[in-house]
Design a protein around this motif. Structure first.
Motif, PDB file in Angstrom:
ATOM      1  N   ASP A  90      65.974  78.991  61.370  1.00 40.47           N
ATOM      2  CA  ASP A  90      64.971  79.985  61.757  1.00 40.47           C
ATOM      3  C   ASP A  90      64.215  80.497  60.544  1.00 40.47           C
ATOM      4  O   ASP A  90      64.498  80.110  59.405  1.00 40.47           O
ATOM      5  N   GLU A  91      63.241  81.381  60.784  1.00 41.76           N
ATOM      6  CA  GLU A  91      62.377  81.859  59.699  1.00 41.76           C
ATOM      7  C   GLU A  91      63.103  82.695  58.659  1.00 41.76           C
ATOM      8  O   GLU A  91      62.613  82.880  57.546  1.00 41.76           O
ATOM      9  N   GLU A  92      64.308  83.191  58.973  1.00 43.14           N
ATOM     10  CA  GLU A  92      65.094  83.949  57.989  1.00 43.14           C
ATOM     11  C   GLU A  92      66.047  83.063  57.194  1.00 43.14           C
ATOM     12  O   GLU A  92      66.784  83.547  56.343  1.00 43.14           O
ATOM     13  N   GLY A  93      66.075  81.765  57.515  1.00 37.89           N
ATOM     14  CA  GLY A  93      66.951  80.849  56.804  1.00 37.89           C
ATOM     15  C   GLY A  93      68.310  80.662  57.434  1.00 37.89           C
ATOM     16  O   GLY A  93      69.184  80.035  56.838  1.00 37.89           O
ATOM     17  N   ASN A  94      68.509  81.181  58.641  1.00 36.75           N
ATOM     18  CA  ASN A  94      69.789  81.030  59.328  1.00 36.75           C
ATOM     19  C   ASN A  94      69.834  79.701  60.069  1.00 36.75           C
ATOM     20  O   ASN A  94      68.880  79.320  60.745  1.00 36.75           O
ATOM     21  N   THR A  95      70.946  78.996  59.957  1.00 36.93           N
ATOM     22  CA  THR A  95      71.106  77.729  60.646  1.00 36.93           C
ATOM     23  C   THR A  95      71.438  78.010  62.106  1.00 36.93           C
ATOM     24  O   THR A  95      72.425  78.669  62.418  1.00 36.93           O
ATOM     25  N   LEU A  96      70.599  77.509  62.999  1.00 33.53           N
ATOM     26  CA  LEU A  96      70.788  77.718  64.429  1.00 33.53           C
ATOM     27  C   LEU A  96      71.567  76.575  65.073  1.00 33.53           C
ATOM     28  O   LEU A  96      72.255  76.768  66.075  1.00 33.53           O
ATOM     29  N   GLY A  97      71.428  75.389  64.521  1.00 34.94           N
ATOM     30  CA  GLY A  97      72.092  74.218  65.069  1.00 34.94           C
ATOM     31  C   GLY A  97      71.672  72.985  64.301  1.00 34.94           C
ATOM     32  O   GLY A  97      71.049  73.085  63.242  1.00 34.94           O
ATOM     33  N   VAL A  98      72.001  71.829  64.856  1.00 33.42           N
ATOM     34  CA  VAL A  98      71.703  70.565  64.213  1.00 33.42           C
ATOM     35  C   VAL A  98      71.231  69.573  65.274  1.00 33.42           C
ATOM     36  O   VAL A  98      71.756  69.542  66.382  1.00 33.42           O
ATOM     37  N   LEU A  99      70.246  68.792  64.919  1.00 36.86           N
ATOM     38  CA  LEU A  99      69.838  67.664  65.751  1.00 36.86           C
ATOM     39  C   LEU A  99      70.495  66.421  65.158  1.00 36.86           C
ATOM     40  O   LEU A  99      70.454  66.230  63.941  1.00 36.86           O
ATOM     41  N   ALA A 100      71.094  65.615  65.993  1.00 33.83           N
ATOM     42  CA  ALA A 100      71.726  64.379  65.524  1.00 33.83           C
ATOM     43  C   ALA A 100      71.036  63.205  66.205  1.00 33.83           C
ATOM     44  O   ALA A 100      70.619  63.310  67.358  1.00 33.83           O
ATOM     45  N   THR A 101      70.902  62.101  65.501  1.00 37.85           N
ATOM     46  CA  THR A 101      70.198  60.954  66.061  1.00 37.85           C
ATOM     47  C   THR A 101      70.817  60.538  67.379  1.00 37.85           C
ATOM     48  O   THR A 101      72.022  60.488  67.529  1.00 37.85           O
ATOM     49  N   GLY A 102      69.936  60.273  68.344  1.00 31.71           N
ATOM     50  CA  GLY A 102      70.365  59.779  69.645  1.00 31.71           C
ATOM     51  C   GLY A 102      70.876  60.834  70.610  1.00 31.71           C
ATOM     52  O   GLY A 102      71.126  60.533  71.763  1.00 31.71           O
ATOM     53  N   ALA A 124      89.187  67.546  58.359  1.00 33.55           N
ATOM     54  CA  ALA A 124      89.904  68.400  59.321  1.00 33.55           C
ATOM     55  C   ALA A 124      89.052  68.716  60.544  1.00 33.55           C
ATOM     56  O   ALA A 124      89.559  68.787  61.662  1.00 33.55           O
ATOM     57  N   ALA A 125      87.746  68.882  60.336  1.00 35.73           N
ATOM     58  CA  ALA A 125      86.840  69.215  61.440  1.00 35.73           C
ATOM     59  C   ALA A 125      86.384  67.967  62.203  1.00 35.73           C
ATOM     60  O   ALA A 125      85.705  68.082  63.223  1.00 35.73           O
ATOM     61  N   ARG A 126      86.734  66.795  61.683  1.00 36.93           N
ATOM     62  CA  ARG A 126      86.335  65.519  62.304  1.00 36.93           C
ATOM     63  C   ARG A 126      84.829  65.454  62.526  1.00 36.93           C
ATOM     64  O   ARG A 126      84.343  65.214  63.617  1.00 36.93           O
ATOM     65  N   THR A 127      84.123  65.715  61.449  1.00 39.92           N
ATOM     66  CA  THR A 127      82.666  65.691  61.492  1.00 39.92           C
ATOM     67  C   THR A 127      82.142  64.874  60.323  1.00 39.92           C
ATOM     68  O   THR A 127      82.857  64.672  59.337  1.00 39.92           O
ATOM     69  N   GLY A 128      80.919  64.430  60.433  1.00 41.21           N
ATOM     70  CA  GLY A 128      80.307  63.640  59.379  1.00 41.21           C
ATOM     71  C   GLY A 128      79.385  64.429  58.486  1.00 41.21           C
ATOM     72  O   GLY A 128      78.796  63.881  57.559  1.00 41.21           O
ATOM     73  N   HIS A 129      79.233  65.744  58.763  1.00 40.32           N
ATOM     74  CA  HIS A 129      78.345  66.561  57.938  1.00 40.32           C
ATOM     75  C   HIS A 129      78.817  68.011  57.913  1.00 40.32           C
ATOM     76  O   HIS A 129      79.562  68.448  58.786  1.00 40.32           O
ATOM     77  N   LEU A 130      78.374  68.720  56.903  1.00 45.24           N
ATOM     78  CA  LEU A 130      78.624  70.158  56.767  1.00 45.24           C
ATOM     79  C   LEU A 130      77.311  70.849  56.433  1.00 45.24           C
ATOM     80  O   LEU A 130      76.530  70.350  55.625  1.00 45.24           O
ATOM     81  N   VAL A 131      77.097  71.993  57.037  1.00 44.64           N
ATOM     82  CA  VAL A 131      75.956  72.834  56.692  1.00 44.64           C
ATOM     83  C   VAL A 131      76.390  73.706  55.523  1.00 44.64           C
ATOM     84  O   VAL A 131      77.434  74.354  55.576  1.00 44.64           O
ATOM     85  N   VAL A 132      75.598  73.698  54.460  1.00 42.46           N
ATOM     86  CA  VAL A 132      75.913  74.471  53.258  1.00 42.46           C
ATOM     87  C   VAL A 132      75.038  75.716  53.240  1.00 42.46           C
ATOM     88  O   VAL A 132      73.825  75.639  53.442  1.00 42.46           O
ATOM     89  N   CYS A 133      75.664  76.868  53.003  1.00 41.11           N
ATOM     90  CA  CYS A 133      74.959  78.154  52.974  1.00 41.11           C
ATOM     91  C   CYS A 133      75.150  78.835  51.625  1.00 41.11           C
ATOM     92  O   CYS A 133      76.142  78.604  50.941  1.00 41.11           O
ATOM     93  N   ASP A 134      74.193  79.705  51.288  1.00 37.85           N
ATOM     94  CA  ASP A 134      74.325  80.492  50.065  1.00 37.85           C
ATOM     95  C   ASP A 134      75.189  81.717  50.355  1.00 37.85           C
ATOM     96  O   ASP A 134      75.719  81.877  51.456  1.00 37.85           O
ATOM     97  N   GLN A 135      75.316  82.580  49.379  1.00 40.81           N
ATOM     98  CA  GLN A 135      76.174  83.764  49.529  1.00 40.81           C
ATOM     99  C   GLN A 135      75.695  84.723  50.620  1.00 40.81           C
ATOM    100  O   GLN A 135      76.459  85.536  51.113  1.00 40.81           O
ATOM    101  N   ASP A 136      74.417  84.634  50.991  1.00 39.98           N
ATOM    102  CA  ASP A 136      73.876  85.481  52.049  1.00 39.98           C
ATOM    103  C   ASP A 136      73.967  84.822  53.425  1.00 39.98           C
ATOM    104  O   ASP A 136      73.466  85.369  54.406  1.00 39.98           O
TER     105      ASP A 136
END
Length: 137
Positions: A121-133, A46-58
């Protein structure tokens, strides 16, 4: 989780001084680790993406899953519709700091054959993603 710490290889001057924070793109869909593989594949489609960031309950980063990885799990002999993302988590999955240079990140991604590398970041929060190229200029 494994924080990538590498030495820079030859790269363009701009890439050597730019950081992962400068070059990252939005992380895209973030899902919880209790989501089933089947639902995650649906979200990905549905999101037309090749990856998903997985997070814990926090809401902290735990893994990045790709369509290929989820499809392989679903096609495996041990698969049931109850398999959750936490069940297939790569606990040593790579990620990088926002302060890592683009040259370092690019080298690490090529070396490990990664299509995407989460910036965390140092708290474990996903800030973004680097993709090849994506940082080619």
């Amino acid at each position: 989780m494994t924080l990538l710490q590498t030495l820079p290889r030859s790269a363009s001057t701009s890439a050597m001084h730019r950081t992962a924070a400068d070059a990252m793109v939005a992380a895209g869909p973030q899902v919880w680790d209790d989501m089933t593989v089947e639902v995650a594949l649906s979200v990905m489609t549905a999101a037309r993406t090749g990856h998903l960031v997985v997070c814990d309950q926090d809401g902290r980063y735990t893994d990045l899953v790709t369509r290929a990885r989820l499809t392989a799990v679903r096609n495996g002999s041990a698969y049931t519709d109850r398999v959750r993302l936490r069940d297939i988590a790569d606990v040593d999955g790579p990620f990088t700091s926002p302060l890592t240079t683009v040259a370092e990140a690019e080298h690490a991604m090529r070396h490990r054959r990664l299509a995407a590398l989460p910036v965390v970041d140092e708290e474990g929060n996903t800030l973004g993603v680097l993709a090849t190229g994506q940082w080619s200029e």
